[in-house]
Motif scaffolding. Structure first.
Motif, PDB file in Angstrom:
ATOM      1  N   THR A  50       0.810  -1.243  -0.015  1.00  0.00           N
ATOM      2  CA  THR A  50      -0.130   0.192  -0.039  1.00  0.00           C
ATOM      3  C   THR A  50       0.768   1.217  -0.056  1.00  0.00           C
ATOM      4  OG1 THR A  50      -0.126   0.034   2.266  1.00  0.00           O
ATOM      5  CG2 THR A  50      -1.928  -1.108   1.108  1.00  0.00           C
ATOM      6  N   VAL A  51       2.028   0.982   0.215  1.00  0.00           N
ATOM      7  CA  VAL A  51       3.253   2.265   0.076  1.00  0.00           C
ATOM      8  C   VAL A  51       4.174   1.735  -0.966  1.00  0.00           C
ATOM      9  CG1 VAL A  51       4.769   3.761   1.295  1.00  0.00           C
ATOM     10  CG2 VAL A  51       2.861   2.866   2.352  1.00  0.00           C
ATOM     11  N   VAL A  52       4.186   2.455  -2.267  1.00  0.00           N
ATOM     12  CA  VAL A  52       5.287   1.941  -3.108  1.00  0.00           C
ATOM     13  C   VAL A  52       6.241   3.033  -3.584  1.00  0.00           C
ATOM     14  CG1 VAL A  52       3.686   0.106  -4.038  1.00  0.00           C
ATOM     15  CG2 VAL A  52       3.827   2.390  -5.062  1.00  0.00           C
ATOM     16  N   ASP A  53       7.170   2.528  -3.884  1.00  0.00           N
ATOM     17  CA  ASP A  53       8.416   3.524  -4.621  1.00  0.00           C
ATOM     18  C   ASP A  53       9.281   2.571  -5.352  1.00  0.00           C
ATOM     19  OD1 ASP A  53      10.206   5.565  -4.978  1.00  0.00           O
ATOM     20  OD2 ASP A  53      10.735   5.964  -3.142  1.00  0.00           O
ATOM     21  N   ARG A  54       9.975   3.010  -6.137  1.00  0.00           N
ATOM     22  CA  ARG A  54      11.197   2.421  -6.982  1.00  0.00           C
ATOM     23  C   ARG A  54      12.364   2.255  -6.073  1.00  0.00           C
ATOM     24  NH1 ARG A  54       9.078   5.344 -11.732  1.00  0.00           N
ATOM     25  NH2 ARG A  54       8.200   3.644 -13.036  1.00  0.00           N
TER      26      ARG A  54
ATOM     27  N   LEU B   4      -3.959  12.900   3.231  1.00  0.00           N
ATOM     28  CA  LEU B   4      -3.220  11.438   2.956  1.00  0.00           C
ATOM     29  C   LEU B   4      -3.765  11.379   1.469  1.00  0.00           C
ATOM     30  CD1 LEU B   4      -3.856   9.123   5.987  1.00  0.00           C
ATOM     31  CD2 LEU B   4      -1.696   9.781   5.083  1.00  0.00           C
ATOM     32  N   PRO B   5      -2.671  10.754   0.701  1.00  0.00           N
ATOM     33  CA  PRO B   5      -3.171  10.568  -0.668  1.00  0.00           C
ATOM     34  C   PRO B   5      -4.199   9.323  -0.583  1.00  0.00           C
ATOM     35  CG  PRO B   5      -1.133   9.674  -0.150  1.00  0.00           C
ATOM     36  CD  PRO B   5      -1.545  10.348   1.152  1.00  0.00           C
ATOM     37  N   ALA B   6      -5.118   9.437  -1.825  1.00  0.00           N
ATOM     38  CA  ALA B   6      -6.150   8.458  -2.007  1.00  0.00           C
ATOM     39  C   ALA B   6      -5.646   7.174  -2.719  1.00  0.00           C
ATOM     40  CB  ALA B   6      -7.302   8.876  -2.767  1.00  0.00           C
ATOM     41  N   THR B   7      -4.291   7.108  -3.028  1.00  0.00           N
ATOM     42  CA  THR B   7      -3.675   6.164  -3.878  1.00  0.00           C
ATOM     43  C   THR B   7      -2.109   6.002  -3.478  1.00  0.00           C
ATOM     44  OG1 THR B   7      -3.019   5.618  -5.963  1.00  0.00           O
ATOM     45  CG2 THR B   7      -3.038   7.902  -5.758  1.00  0.00           C
ATOM     46  N   ARG B   8      -1.807   5.063  -3.578  1.00  0.00           N
ATOM     47  CA  ARG B   8      -0.386   4.337  -3.242  1.00  0.00           C
ATOM     48  C   ARG B   8       0.580   5.114  -4.315  1.00  0.00           C
ATOM     49  NH1 ARG B   8      -1.498  -1.603  -3.379  1.00  0.00           N
ATOM     50  NH2 ARG B   8      -3.391  -0.835  -2.903  1.00  0.00           N
ATOM     51  N   TYR B   9       0.283   5.441  -5.370  1.00  0.00           N
ATOM     52  CA  TYR B   9       0.826   6.144  -6.331  1.00  0.00           C
ATOM     53  C   TYR B   9       0.816   7.570  -6.187  1.00  0.00           C
ATOM     54  CZ  TYR B   9      -0.081   1.529  -8.296  1.00  0.00           C
ATOM     55  OH  TYR B   9      -0.118   0.188  -8.189  1.00  0.00           O
ATOM     56  N   LEU B  10       2.267   8.143  -5.688  1.00  0.00           N
ATOM     57  CA  LEU B  10       2.218   9.374  -5.118  1.00  0.00           C
ATOM     58  C   LEU B  10       2.409  10.336  -6.012  1.00  0.00           C
ATOM     59  CD1 LEU B  10       4.068   8.912  -1.743  1.00  0.00           C
ATOM     60  CD2 LEU B  10       1.746   8.876  -2.263  1.00  0.00           C
ATOM     61  N   THR B  11       2.823   9.933  -7.361  1.00  0.00           N
ATOM     62  CA  THR B  11       3.242  10.901  -8.713  1.00  0.00           C
ATOM     63  C   THR B  11       2.424  10.258  -9.828  1.00  0.00           C
ATOM     64  OG1 THR B  11       5.063   9.768  -9.405  1.00  0.00           O
ATOM     65  CG2 THR B  11       5.401  11.487  -7.436  1.00  0.00           C
ATOM     66  N   ALA B  12       2.272  11.046 -10.737  1.00  0.00           N
ATOM     67  CA  ALA B  12       1.615  10.604 -12.081  1.00  0.00           C
ATOM     68  C   ALA B  12       2.819  10.091 -12.821  1.00  0.00           C
ATOM     69  CB  ALA B  12       1.371  12.048 -12.693  1.00  0.00           C
ATOM     70  N   GLY B  13       3.865  10.074 -12.415  1.00  0.00           N
ATOM     71  CA  GLY B  13       4.809   9.572 -13.279  1.00  0.00           C
ATOM     72  C   GLY B  13       5.041   7.936 -13.027  1.00  0.00           C
ATOM     73  N   LEU B  14       4.598   7.207 -11.832  1.00  0.00           N
ATOM     74  CA  LEU B  14       4.402   6.036 -11.518  1.00  0.00           C
ATOM     75  C   LEU B  14       3.500   5.472 -12.568  1.00  0.00           C
ATOM     76  CD1 LEU B  14       4.853   5.524  -7.831  1.00  0.00           C
ATOM     77  CD2 LEU B  14       6.558   5.126  -9.654  1.00  0.00           C
ATOM     78  N   LEU B  15       2.464   6.312 -12.939  1.00  0.00           N
ATOM     79  CA  LEU B  15       1.235   5.939 -13.761  1.00  0.00           C
ATOM     80  C   LEU B  15       1.266   6.176 -15.088  1.00  0.00           C
ATOM     81  CD1 LEU B  15      -1.456   6.913 -11.173  1.00  0.00           C
ATOM     82  CD2 LEU B  15      -1.134   4.627 -12.108  1.00  0.00           C
ATOM     83  N   THR B  16       2.377   6.829 -15.667  1.00  0.00           N
ATOM     84  CA  THR B  16       2.592   7.388 -16.868  1.00  0.00           C
ATOM     85  C   THR B  16       3.809   7.431 -17.385  1.00  0.00           C
ATOM     86  OG1 THR B  16       2.813   9.700 -16.331  1.00  0.00           O
ATOM     87  CG2 THR B  16       0.657   9.042 -16.756  1.00  0.00           C
TER      88      THR B  16
END
Length: 483
Positions: free
Chosen positions: A66-70, A388-400
């Motif tokens: 639920t918390v992600v990062d590269r 708090l964010p509504a998603t585990r993906y904190l930037t648009a970069g992880l999704l695009t």
């Protein structure tokens, strides 16, 4: 005669007061060079990302789920611990830890140089490192980022290998990797120092494996492997924005050359007349350069890992040059440091001001505890707003795949991290954010190029305002907060 001069010249005697005199000087220098770090609440999106991660972990989040990062987990855990002890409203505790990381790196380099070339070399190496460590854009040099906490472990790996403590060297390499993946590059010079030492490779391998296996067991092993190693193929691709990335790389290289203006001349001069004999240091520099090249992004903070081997190589070169060369190197480094200090104190705050305005709008339009979505590349907005964010993906970069400055044909839903969009859709359906901020501002990850986001905004949200070019969307059934 010259070859004899290049041989390691150890101190005949070790004055008991050496470290008692040197440590306060290095500590003072470390504090002076980090003065700009406290001049603003944060320096770059990496600090914001880490701060939001730490808060999510403190609220029951699970790393690599639920918390992600590269990135590996060591620095997020460090932020979480600092916030648990001192509160999460300020990055000052983390900045203090970053200062201590630089000081520890300087002390280890001083110890390495002293063992090889004597007392004066120890003082030189520690001071040159600290003076050159801020020779980057302030948002790269003053931030408490991943590379800062990686450097003490790389220096410790070299320190241990130099003393044939190969098990400890392996542990240090593993911890360097756990701070940032490119920290593992120090394995190359450590292997050289290991040489044919009996049983050395086995002890090195066991030491290296221990922290990695323990970390995998503490997190999700499959998630840890995916997010730190196998899941970043699109991010590390060279294609997309080649000219933009090349210009960034050349610019940051030029800035580093200016910051190391006191270190490079003695190294170049010695290279013209003789070999320094410090093969392990050259291997360390080469491996660190490969770490800078990895991923083809060339962000300024990547260049920090070049500074420790450069400081030691400059120290080695100065041992065979006339004393006036040492004085010139020191004065040049001090002058360059002063210029970068002034830059850090006077650097413009354009993006920070924008993010602060967004955070204020976010705080005004939502209640504490409500989930929100900031569609952009500034995760620090969540931290500054206290939401708090509504998603585990904190930037648009992880999704695009915009992360790292990619644009044009390499940005879009199909270039996202594997499995990210199905997860994102489930999150939006299960707990839709009460407010969405589209902070794309004309960049190629805007809603017009991201069908899923466009559909989400069209079906459940209405535009309710604009801040500095960012568009605010409120959920149709959301209750406005009390004034």
């Amino acid at each position: 005669m010259l070859v004899a001069q290049l041989a390691p010249a150890r101190s005949a005697t070790a004055p008991h007061g050496y470290w008692r005199r040197l440590l306060p000087l290095l500590a003072t220098l470390a504090c002076v060079t980090r003065i700009p770090s406290v001049a603003r609440p944060l320096w770059n999106p990496d600090e914001g990302f880490l701060a939001v991660e730490a808060r999510m972990l403190a609220h029951g989040g699970t790393l690599y789920d639920t918390v992600v990062d590269r990135k590996p987990p060591l620095v997020p855990w460090l932020y979480e611990a600092a916030f648990a002890l001192c509160g999460s409203d300020s990055l000052t505790p983390v900045r203090v830890l970053a200062l201590l990381a630089h000081l520890l790196t300087a002390v280890l380099l001083a110890s390495l140089a002293r063992r090889r070339w004597g007392d004066t070399a120890g003082r030189t190496a520690g001071a040159l490192y600290l003076l050159a460590s801020i020779g980057l854009n302030p948002e790269d040099a003053q931030a408490a980022g991943f590379e800062v906490f990686m450097l003490p472990f790389t220096a410790a790996a070299m320190w241990c290998a130099d003393r044939r403590r190969l098990g400890a060297a392996g542990v240090a390499i593993g911890c360097a990797f756990l701070a940032k993946q490119t920290g593992g590059a120090v394995l190359l010079p450590v292997l050289w120092l290991c040489g044919t030492h009996r049983g050395g490779l086995l002890r090195l391998g066991l030491g290296l494996a221990a922290p990695l296996l323990c970390t995998a067991a503490l997190t999700d092993p499959a998630g840890f492997l995916f997010w730190t190693v196998t899941g970043s193929g699109a991010y590390a691709s060279f294609t997309g924005s080649e000219l933009h990335v090349l210009v960034r790389g050349l610019t940051n290289s030029a800035i580093l050359l200016a910051g190391c203006a006191g270190l490079l001349p003695p190294v170049v001069r010695v290279l013209r007349i003789a070999r320094t004999g410090s093969v392990d240091l050259w291997l360390w520099l080469a491996a660190s350069a490969c770490g800078v090249l990895a991923g083809f992004h060339f962000f300024g903070h990547y260049y920090l890992q070049l500074v420790p081997p450069l400081a030691l190589l400059a120290t080695a070169a100065l041992q065979i040059l006339p004393r006036q060369r040492l004085v010139a190197a020191a004065l040049t480094s001090v002058c360059c440091c002063a210029l970068f200090l002034a830059w850090g104190l006077c650097a413009p705050r354009t993006e920070l001001t924008h993010v602060q305005r967004l955070a204020q709008a976010l705080a005004d339009r939502t209640r504490p505890g409500e989930r929100v979505l900031v569609w952009g590349i500034h995760p620090e907005t969540y931290w500054l707003a206290g939401r708090l964010p509504a998603t585990r993906y904190l930037t648009a970069g992880l999704l695009t795949n915009f992360s790292g400055g990619r644009d044009g044909p390499r940005v879009g839903e199909r270039f996202a991290v594997e499995g990210a969009w199905p997860t994102f859709r489930r999150e939006m359906a299960h707990r839709p954010p009460v407010l969405i901020i589209d902070d794309s501002r004309g960049r190629p990850y805007g809603p017009d190029r991201v069908p899923t986001l466009r559909r989400l905004l069209t079906e459940g949200y209405e535009e309710t305002g604009r801040v500095d070019g960012a568009v605010l969307y409120t959920r149709l059934d959301a209750t406005p907060p009390a004034p």
